[in-house]
Structure formats: C-alpha cells, structure tokens
Design a protein around this motif. Structure first.
Motif: not given
Length: 88
Positions: A26-32, A48, A34-35, A46, A37
């Motif tokens: 998953m793409v880690e995001t700054k919020g809660e 995780k 992730g995206i 980029g 993949r």
C-alpha cells in the motif's frame, strides 16, 4: 485483442498476483488508511509491503473489486490490474 476480468474473490486475486511475483502493498498516506497496490518483483520505493490478511481487510472494508488482465493483446502474461468500486 486482450480482455479483462473483475473479481472480489480473495483466492483468485492472490493466485493471479503471486503467479506474477506480486505481493500486497500500500501507498502510505499522511492520513488514515492507504492506497492498495500489487507490487511486482523488487519492492518499489514509496510502497509498504503488507500481509494478505491486511490487504484483504482493506479491500473488503472499501467494497473494492479487482480488475485484471491475464494476457496482453500479444499473448504475453499481463500485470495490468486496477482496483475499482465493487458491485456487491
């Protein structure tokens, strides 16, 4: 001509990914959250790496479907995939 399929079946998704040396990420995001993949081969910067259990928990919670292609138009193994809104 290449065709694509859509599924929400966990075993189908996992087998498709692993047969292409793919693993859940998953793409880690700054919020809660992730995206999601599917990462192939060497881990991409980029992303995780996550467990299949965590992957499918996020997948199901968001009501997603997995759009994928088995072969390219030229008959080669395809890695094309995309997460789309599921129709349950």
């Amino acid at each position: 001509m290449s065709t694509s399929n859509t599924t929400q079946d966990h075993d189908t998704i996992r087998k498709w990914a692993e047969s292409r040396d793919g693993h859940p990420a998953m793409v880690e995001t700054k919020g809660e959250g992730g995206i999601l993949r599917i990462d192939f081969g060497e881990p991409e910067e980029g992303l995780k790496q996550i467990s299949w259990e965590e992957f499918f928990e996020i997948f199901d919670e968001n009501g997603l479907s997995f759009l994928y292609q088995d072969e390219t138009a030229g008959g080669k193994t395809s890695r094309f995939n995309k997460f789309v809104s599921g129709d349950k």
